[in-house]
Write a protein that holds these residues in place. Structure first.
Motif, PDB file in Angstrom:
ATOM      1  N   ILE A  58       8.127  -1.057 -13.128  1.00 31.88           N
ATOM      2  CA  ILE A  58       8.195   0.416 -13.463  1.00 31.88           C
ATOM      3  C   ILE A  58       9.446   1.033 -13.130  1.00 31.88           C
ATOM      4  O   ILE A  58      10.148   1.642 -14.249  1.00 31.88           O
ATOM      5  N   PRO A  59      10.139   0.933 -11.955  1.00 28.27           N
ATOM      6  CA  PRO A  59      11.360   1.496 -11.902  1.00 28.27           C
ATOM      7  C   PRO A  59      12.515   0.764 -12.593  1.00 28.27           C
ATOM      8  O   PRO A  59      13.216   1.486 -13.132  1.00 28.27           O
ATOM      9  N   LYS A  87       9.609   9.507  -8.126  1.00 30.82           N
ATOM     10  CA  LYS A  87      10.895   9.497  -7.223  1.00 30.82           C
ATOM     11  C   LYS A  87      12.274   8.743  -7.359  1.00 30.82           C
ATOM     12  O   LYS A  87      13.284   8.889  -6.657  1.00 30.82           O
ATOM     13  N   TYR A  88      12.077   7.629  -8.527  1.00 30.84           N
ATOM     14  CA  TYR A  88      13.197   6.818  -8.673  1.00 30.84           C
ATOM     15  C   TYR A  88      14.472   7.680  -8.981  1.00 30.84           C
ATOM     16  O   TYR A  88      15.598   6.920  -8.389  1.00 30.84           O
ATOM     17  N   PHE A 126      12.732   1.708  -4.088  1.00 31.40           N
ATOM     18  CA  PHE A 126      13.654   1.341  -5.343  1.00 31.40           C
ATOM     19  C   PHE A 126      14.544   2.184  -5.607  1.00 31.40           C
ATOM     20  O   PHE A 126      15.790   2.048  -6.052  1.00 31.40           O
ATOM     21  N   MET A 127      14.498   3.405  -5.310  1.00 29.02           N
ATOM     22  CA  MET A 127      15.161   4.690  -5.184  1.00 29.02           C
ATOM     23  C   MET A 127      16.338   4.203  -4.312  1.00 29.02           C
ATOM     24  O   MET A 127      17.540   4.352  -4.574  1.00 29.02           O
ATOM     25  N   LEU A 169       4.080   7.417  -8.567  1.00 31.76           N
ATOM     26  CA  LEU A 169       5.219   8.078  -7.681  1.00 31.76           C
ATOM     27  C   LEU A 169       6.448   7.217  -7.678  1.00 31.76           C
ATOM     28  O   LEU A 169       7.615   7.994  -7.552  1.00 31.76           O
ATOM     29  N   ILE A 170       6.200   6.031  -7.831  1.00 35.42           N
ATOM     30  CA  ILE A 170       7.421   5.255  -7.963  1.00 35.42           C
ATOM     31  C   ILE A 170       8.469   5.857  -9.197  1.00 35.42           C
ATOM     32  O   ILE A 170       9.674   6.162  -8.948  1.00 35.42           O
ATOM     33  N   PRO A 210       6.693   1.692  -0.825  1.00 35.41           N
ATOM     34  CA  PRO A 210       7.028   1.355  -2.356  1.00 35.41           C
ATOM     35  C   PRO A 210       7.537   2.596  -3.125  1.00 35.41           C
ATOM     36  O   PRO A 210       8.210   2.335  -4.188  1.00 35.41           O
ATOM     37  N   ASP A 211       7.143   3.807  -2.869  1.00 37.94           N
ATOM     38  CA  ASP A 211       7.608   4.813  -3.764  1.00 37.94           C
ATOM     39  C   ASP A 211       9.006   5.087  -3.432  1.00 37.94           C
ATOM     40  O   ASP A 211       9.448   6.057  -4.254  1.00 37.94           O
ATOM     41  N   THR A 212       9.826   4.695  -2.344  1.00 41.38           N
ATOM     42  CA  THR A 212      11.042   5.177  -2.355  1.00 41.38           C
ATOM     43  C   THR A 212      11.982   4.030  -2.162  1.00 41.38           C
ATOM     44  O   THR A 212      13.256   4.203  -2.140  1.00 41.38           O
ATOM     45  N   LEU A 230      -4.328  -0.082  -1.604  1.00 46.40           N
ATOM     46  CA  LEU A 230      -4.309  -0.573  -2.984  1.00 46.40           C
ATOM     47  C   LEU A 230      -5.502  -0.908  -3.413  1.00 46.40           C
ATOM     48  O   LEU A 230      -6.213  -0.749  -4.362  1.00 46.40           O
ATOM     49  N   ASP A 263       4.072  -0.486 -16.890  1.00 45.99           N
ATOM     50  CA  ASP A 263       5.488  -0.387 -16.907  1.00 45.99           C
ATOM     51  C   ASP A 263       6.510   0.266 -18.010  1.00 45.99           C
ATOM     52  O   ASP A 263       7.742   0.348 -17.907  1.00 45.99           O
ATOM     53  N   HIS A 277      -1.599   5.624  -6.576  1.00 50.34           N
ATOM     54  CA  HIS A 277      -0.566   6.519  -5.801  1.00 50.34           C
ATOM     55  C   HIS A 277       0.701   5.913  -6.325  1.00 50.34           C
ATOM     56  O   HIS A 277       1.733   6.604  -6.728  1.00 50.34           O
ATOM     57  N   ASP A 278       1.083   4.509  -5.934  1.00 50.06           N
ATOM     58  CA  ASP A 278       2.684   4.213  -6.150  1.00 50.06           C
ATOM     59  C   ASP A 278       2.910   4.031  -7.589  1.00 50.06           C
ATOM     60  O   ASP A 278       3.893   4.132  -8.133  1.00 50.06           O
ATOM     61  N   ASN A 298       0.895  -1.205   0.104  1.00 50.19           N
ATOM     62  CA  ASN A 298      -0.093   0.132  -0.026  1.00 50.19           C
ATOM     63  C   ASN A 298       0.940   1.487  -0.058  1.00 50.19           C
ATOM     64  O   ASN A 298       2.012   1.211   0.273  1.00 50.19           O
ATOM     65  N   PRO A 299       0.224   2.371  -0.462  1.00 52.07           N
ATOM     66  CA  PRO A 299       0.945   3.633  -0.235  1.00 52.07           C
ATOM     67  C   PRO A 299       1.701   3.718   1.453  1.00 52.07           C
ATOM     68  O   PRO A 299       0.973   3.473   1.983  1.00 52.07           O
ATOM     69  N   HIS A 300       2.838   4.325   1.166  1.00 51.02           N
ATOM     70  CA  HIS A 300       3.494   4.676   2.338  1.00 51.02           C
ATOM     71  C   HIS A 300       3.547   3.126   3.176  1.00 51.02           C
ATOM     72  O   HIS A 300       3.705   3.199   4.593  1.00 51.02           O
ATOM     73  N   ARG A 341      18.914   1.664  -5.559  1.00 52.58           N
ATOM     74  CA  ARG A 341      19.339   1.781  -6.901  1.00 52.58           C
ATOM     75  C   ARG A 341      20.938   2.023  -6.654  1.00 52.58           C
ATOM     76  O   ARG A 341      21.188   2.979  -5.819  1.00 52.58           O
ATOM     77  N   GLN A 348       4.961  -2.798  -9.733  1.00 53.39           N
ATOM     78  CA  GLN A 348       5.593  -1.989  -8.929  1.00 53.39           C
ATOM     79  C   GLN A 348       7.163  -2.298  -8.997  1.00 53.39           C
ATOM     80  O   GLN A 348       7.787  -1.276  -8.711  1.00 53.39           O
TER      81      GLN A 348
END
Lengths: 363, 363
Positions: free
Chosen positions: A304-305, B307-308, A278-279, B303-304, A274-276, B198, B275, B299-300, A237-239, A282, A301
């Motif tokens: 995408i990155p 923010k990547y 992968f960053m 945002l993924i 999840p939104d951070t 989600l 993707d 959201h994700d 889920n988000p956050h 990296r 999920q």
């Protein structure tokens, strides 16, 4: 991984569907990346590969084509193949050249025969790894329909490899769980589920599935890195649910799976937003990532990155098999097959990755 | 967007929670980005901003601190403020300096008062845009609990701004739909839903929600670009459902919403495989993206990719309001507030983005 790990055993590259871009990108890979394709050979069809070499050269004049294709009888013949020559092992023959860009049971069967041969060679230890150029799932289905042979009755590469490996080890396919990893130079992502709807992917977020993903990831990286990998786990889920405010899967499912993995000696961390995550994982020049791999809860999920900076560098690695198998992250591209325009980057990366992973199968 | 569009009206920067990093990153932004912060002023508290300037300078000696804070009575006073001086409008006072890193109803109320003032100034056209430093949602809730005043009874910035804008225009809040956009130099993503699980995000994928997102995105970009934007729409499922094979939302919900939007003159395209749509929309030096913005289903998903490449460049833009509002993409960071370590990059980007968006409110 370790791209410099020396291996004396060769790498088998399966040709994929003869009507797709597989033969062309293989010809380009041998032409453009001689160091990476050294000690590699193609499992495929001679006439098809010769056509591909001609297409890729852009020339109608045979004497001006800089590449040749040389038949070999076994991997042991590789040393005898001259430079600028693509070594080819023909284990099954097409009765005639098939038209490019069209579905056929013949190309489906040929592609499968090459995969089965390479899988057995890898399982027996005759080759160090296998790299699979794209086959066409519908052509494979046509081949099964035409012949009824059980080894053709699979949706795609992964299931075919699971079946071969399970039979080789005397296991059932259910006891040969695999996971898809997508990797490029900066990020490695292992997926809990792949080609299912997002709703079904949510339903597949179970302690068992996550734990199995963590175990497979741990074992594969342990073998390659020679140490327990640091695995970051994404939330669903988000956050990561923000303490249960937007979803409870992190609390009820993901965190318990991570705890159980840690109790087994796996270095799993999370669940992270999840939104951070992968960053954070990296790796860039000068900055190693926080994790060796990230376990993603669903297809997009993770993909995408990996794909954000360009699809051409993404490599697909099947984890969990007792062999090393990588593949480019694209399909047969019937729409551009035969034009010589197909990009070989992902295949070249897949070969490079396969060589760097050698040893990962525990072989 | 157009960063060179000249505007004579100033930009108001709200100070955020006085106990968080807001004051410090504002001080850094004025110090490190004088061109970007030109014609900007802070709506906040004098003593708090003076403390922040001291923290950021790293010096205990007042004479060695290169920045000062100058009280102004209105935006018209801006011209009189000397260089290296942060113009500050005090519209509400703290009885005393509050300790850094602690929740307080006092800082919650002060932060809200600044936001309400800036919103009204933007709605009346006294300022060109507002940039909001982070407030703390719990402090805001404490402020409401302490005073019972209705204007404090909101979960955060966005709802507070919706309420102010709706009241200003004599509308209901339900008729003031907004959407969150996350943007950096290469990618702009507008989200159908934000802070829900989600599972709830899947349920929020409706024709109405998608269509509203497309209308809001279209209107905001039309005003800024002076032309209809190209909007790429992501699917919900892997491969955008692969023709219904992994989920039918693309066929039954997303495609019909896109068709209806197109019938209204909106340039919406898709649904595309999640993707790869963000990679396609990504603008890099020398390669414009395929789309001006991407509408993400949850959201994700959006945002993924934003923010990547690093969170420090991400800017939050609220679309749909009759005013321009941007904010940095992070919170109050109580854990590092007071240390001077907070990164002002996202705030600086938010100010730059606000200036580039001026005109987008149709004002």
């Amino acid at each position: 991984m370790n791209p410099n790990r020396a291996t004396s055993k060769p790498v088998a590259i399966t040709m994929g569907d003869a009507a797709g871009i597989g033969p062309e990108i293989i010809a380009k890979a041998f032409r453009d990346a001689p160091a990476i394709t050294q000690n590699c050979f193609v499992v495929g069809d001679l006439a098809t590969m010769r056509r591909a070499v001609k297409i890729v050269s852009g020339s109608q004049n045979p004497s001006s084509i800089p590449q040749a294709v040389a038949l070999i009888n076994s991997a042991a013949d590789l040393a005898k193949v001259p430079p600028n020559c693509i070594p080819l092992l023909q284990i099954s023959e097409l009765s005639a050249l098939v038209p490019i860009g069209f579905l056929s049971n013949l190309t489906g069967k040929l592609a499968a025969d090459c995969v089965v041969w390479a899988a057995l060679a890898a399982l027996k230890g005759d080759v160090a790894a296998m790299v699979t150029a794209p086959l066409h799932k519908e052509a494979l289905a046509l081949a099964y329909k035409a012949s009824g042979e059980a080894y053709l009755n699979h949706p795609g590469h992964t299931e075919m490899l699971q079946a071969e490996a399970a039979a080789f080890l005397g296991k059932s396919m259910a006891n040969m769980p695999v996971r898809m990893m997508l990797a490029n130079d900066e990020l490695r992502v292992v997926l809990v589920s792949i080609h299912v709807s997002l709703q079904d992917a949510i339903n597949a977020v179970t302690v068992d599935n996550i734990l199995q993903t963590l175990r497979i990831t741990h074992a594969a990286f342990q073998a390659t890195l020679g140490r327990a990998p640091r695995i970051g786990v994404a939330g669903l889920n988000p956050h990561a649910g923000e303490g249960g405010l937007f979803g409870r899967e992190e609390i009820e499912i993901i965190a318990p799976a991570i705890a159980q993995a840690c109790a087994e000696g796996i270095n799993a961390f999370g669940p992270f937003a999840p939104d951070t995550v992968f960053m954070r994982a990296r790796a860039t020049s000068g900055k190693p990532g926080e994790f060796d791999a990230v376990v993603a809860m669903y297809h997009d999920q993770g993909l995408i990155p990996v794909k954000y900076l360009g699809v051409e560098k993404g490599v697909n690695v099947t984890l969990g098999l007792p062999l090393v198998r990588t593949s480019p992250d694209h399909g047969t591209a019937f729409d551009i097959a035969g034009t010589g325009r197909a990009d070989a980057s992902s295949l070249i990366e897949a070969i490079r990755m396969a060589k760097s992973l050698v040893g990962a199968s525990g072989g």
